[in-house]
Motif scaffolding. Structure first.
Motif, PDB file in Angstrom:
ATOM      1  N   UNK A 185       0.833  -1.210   0.000  1.00 30.38           N
ATOM      2  CA  UNK A 185       0.000   0.000   0.000  1.00 30.38           C
ATOM      3  C   UNK A 185       0.864   1.255   0.000  1.00 30.38           C
ATOM      4  N   UNK A 186       0.222   2.365  -0.314  1.00 32.11           N
ATOM      5  CA  UNK A 186       0.818   3.704  -0.212  1.00 32.11           C
ATOM      6  C   UNK A 186       2.015   3.927  -1.150  1.00 32.11           C
ATOM      7  N   UNK A 187       2.148   3.107  -2.190  1.00 39.78           N
ATOM      8  CA  UNK A 187       3.188   3.406  -3.184  1.00 39.78           C
ATOM      9  C   UNK A 187       2.554   4.262  -4.279  1.00 39.78           C
ATOM     10  N   UNK A 198       9.230  12.810  -6.507  1.00 38.07           N
ATOM     11  CA  UNK A 198       9.707  12.649  -5.133  1.00 38.07           C
ATOM     12  C   UNK A 198       9.216  11.287  -4.609  1.00 38.07           C
ATOM     13  N   UNK A 199       9.705  10.905  -3.457  1.00 39.58           N
ATOM     14  CA  UNK A 199       9.411   9.554  -2.971  1.00 39.58           C
ATOM     15  C   UNK A 199       7.962   9.406  -2.498  1.00 39.58           C
ATOM     16  N   UNK A 200       7.457   8.185  -2.602  1.00 36.15           N
ATOM     17  CA  UNK A 200       6.101   7.860  -2.142  1.00 36.15           C
ATOM     18  C   UNK A 200       6.127   7.586  -0.634  1.00 36.15           C
ATOM     19  N   UNK A 201       4.963   7.563   0.024  1.00 34.15           N
ATOM     20  CA  UNK A 201       4.940   7.193   1.442  1.00 34.15           C
ATOM     21  C   UNK A 201       5.555   5.804   1.698  1.00 34.15           C
ATOM     22  N   UNK A 202       5.302   4.844   0.814  1.00 36.09           N
ATOM     23  CA  UNK A 202       5.871   3.505   1.036  1.00 36.09           C
ATOM     24  C   UNK A 202       7.387   3.525   0.956  1.00 36.09           C
ATOM     25  N   UNK A 203       7.927   4.325   0.028  1.00 38.34           N
ATOM     26  CA  UNK A 203       9.389   4.442  -0.048  1.00 38.34           C
ATOM     27  C   UNK A 203       9.939   5.099   1.213  1.00 38.34           C
ATOM     28  N   UNK A 204       9.249   6.133   1.694  1.00 41.86           N
ATOM     29  CA  UNK A 204       9.661   6.773   2.954  1.00 41.86           C
ATOM     30  C   UNK A 204       9.605   5.765   4.101  1.00 41.86           C
ATOM     31  N   UNK A 205       8.541   4.936   4.112  1.00 41.66           N
ATOM     32  CA  UNK A 205       8.391   3.924   5.167  1.00 41.66           C
ATOM     33  C   UNK A 205       9.522   2.910   5.115  1.00 41.66           C
ATOM     34  N   UNK A 206       9.900   2.494   3.916  1.00 44.02           N
ATOM     35  CA  UNK A 206      11.026   1.548   3.791  1.00 44.02           C
ATOM     36  C   UNK A 206      12.331   2.184   4.261  1.00 44.02           C
ATOM     37  N   UNK A 207      12.523   3.454   3.937  1.00 38.14           N
ATOM     38  CA  UNK A 207      13.739   4.141   4.381  1.00 38.14           C
ATOM     39  C   UNK A 207      13.751   4.323   5.897  1.00 38.14           C
ATOM     40  N   UNK A 208      12.578   4.222   6.514  1.00 37.84           N
ATOM     41  CA  UNK A 208      12.460   4.249   7.970  1.00 37.84           C
ATOM     42  C   UNK A 208      12.448   2.827   8.549  1.00 37.84           C
ATOM     43  N   UNK A 209      12.548   1.815   7.694  1.00 38.52           N
ATOM     44  CA  UNK A 209      12.600   0.391   8.075  1.00 38.52           C
ATOM     45  C   UNK A 209      11.271  -0.186   8.547  1.00 38.52           C
TER      46      UNK A 209
END
Length: 402
Positions: free
Chosen positions: A266-268, A350-361
């Protein structure tokens, strides 16, 4: 099971890392923003089978202490049983975790605020954290915050002194050298350079060897959980489907600048970018992809001036380096993502929420409840679960020592 309360819980980054060990039970959590509350409740119910999470994750203002402890019936926050109920039900608690909102301690926040955040109520939210610790007297607490806490002096007194004296007054010891409490999440497998202060507090009455415990935690136990390999942006997000750009007026008139790919997570979903910004992203992405790297901060400021028609004292664009950890993911992402541009020149976004979430682990099955803006904000404010997990494992080792 070690019984825990999470204060200023947000969407549950700290909770997630602790729960992943299988050794902690979340007795209660407190958070006052609705999307974060809904996200944490959902996660506890769907992932960790906590069926009464709607009661135990309390939507309430921690500054209203008496009601927080004893319960409330309120137009804004509805009804709640209060922390006393859940602590008594579980026959006490062992630990408190959490970090008061960090905007008032952050150097960036102080620079932006005309009073240097001197009058910001968030400077003193730690006092409410302290009140909860004092009431329930856990063996340990973990207090997470930004490095700016080391230099914050809202009323002329260093906030670190206020915190140390405050906890000392209720019988808790923290390290004398808070610089030793500084950790970088990238060292613990998080694909992001994120420096944070992790303050361990020890109940002096329950743990007579508190000095040794603190020394062991920072110098021996926590460092054991560092990773040999630094995870890069490309490793973290490179396998997600591409969100390809649209250049036609029809899509842009509907504020749709990119394709939303079919995706198992989700959220990508990318935010809208206008054609001018997309072209700026492309120029900067190509500069990195080609290896030219002619756009230093001065050249980026010049590009901004050409594109926008006005000067900016700071350069407002940053492409994430694909083969390094990300820069620090921040809540400002909910306003714009210009400092978090995807490295792929074919995507111009720019990055998606899912990408931000992955970068936050955050794990891919972690669902963020709310709008895309809500998701960016809660992800940016969260403790990375992988860092939280390392802290949780280190505490388990301490537990065996005492």
């Amino acid at each position: 099971m070690i019984k825990v309360i999470d204060l200023f819980a947000g969407c549950g980054g700290l909770t997630e890392g602790f729960m992943q060990t299988g050794k902690y039970q979340e007795v209660a959590a407190v958070e006052w923003l609705v999307p974060q509350v809904n996200t944490l409740r959902n996660r506890l119910k769907t992932k960790w089978n906590e069926t009464d999470a709607d009661d135990r994750v309390m939507h309430f203002d921690i500054q209203r202490e008496q009601e927080l402890f004893e319960g409330w019936n309120d137009e804004k926050f509805g009804q709640g049983k209060g922390l006393d109920y859940f602590v008594n039900k579980s026959s006490g608690i062992d630990m408190i975790i959490g970090g008061p909102p960090c905007q008032a301690y952050s150097v960036a926040g102080r620079v932006r605020d005309e009073n240097g955040m001197k009058e910001d109520y968030r400077n003193y939210l730690f006092e409410h954290y302290l009140s909860v610790v004092d009431r329930y007297k856990p063996k340990f607490f973990i207090f997470e915050n930004v490095p700016g806490i080391l230099s914050a002096t809202p009323n002329g007194t260093p906030i670190t002194k206020l915190i140390k004296d405050g906890f000392d007054s209720i019988g808790y010891e923290i390290t004398d050298d808070l610089k030793a409490a500084l950790v970088n999440a990238a060292d613990y497998g998080v694909p992001q350079n994120r420096n944070r202060i992790i303050i361990l507090g020890v109940n002096k009455k329950l743990v007579p060897e508190y000095k040794k415990i603190l020394d062991d935690f920072y110098n021996v136990i926590l460092p054991k959980y560092k990773c040999d390999h630094v995870v890069t942006v490309r490793e973290a997000i490179g396998d997600l489907p591409k969100c390809m750009p649209y250049f036609d007026e029809e899509h842009h008139s509907k504020r749709k600048s990119h394709d939303t790919p079919e995706c198992s997570v989700s959220m990508h979903v990318p935010r809208y970018s206008n054609l001018r910004d997309m072209d700026t992203f492309r120029i900067l992405e190509e500069d990195i992809a080609s290896g030219e790297r002619k756009y230093d901060s001065k050249a980026i400021s010049k590009l901004y001036e050409e594109k926008i028609g006005s000067k900016s004292p700071i350069h407002r664009y940053h492409v994430l380096e694909p083969d390094e950890p990300s820069t620090t993911i921040i809540a400002h992402l909910y306003k714009d993502g210009n400092r978090f541009i995807h490295y792929d020149p074919t995507q111009q976004r720019t990055i998606t929420p899912r990408e931000a979430a992955r970068l936050q682990s955050f794990p891919d099955d972690f669902e963020f409840v709310g709008s895309r803006g809500n998701a960016y904000q809660m992800i940016g404010n969260a403790v990375p679960p992988l860092l939280a997990n390392a802290i949780a494992k280190a505490i388990l080792e301490l537990w065996e020592e005492v």
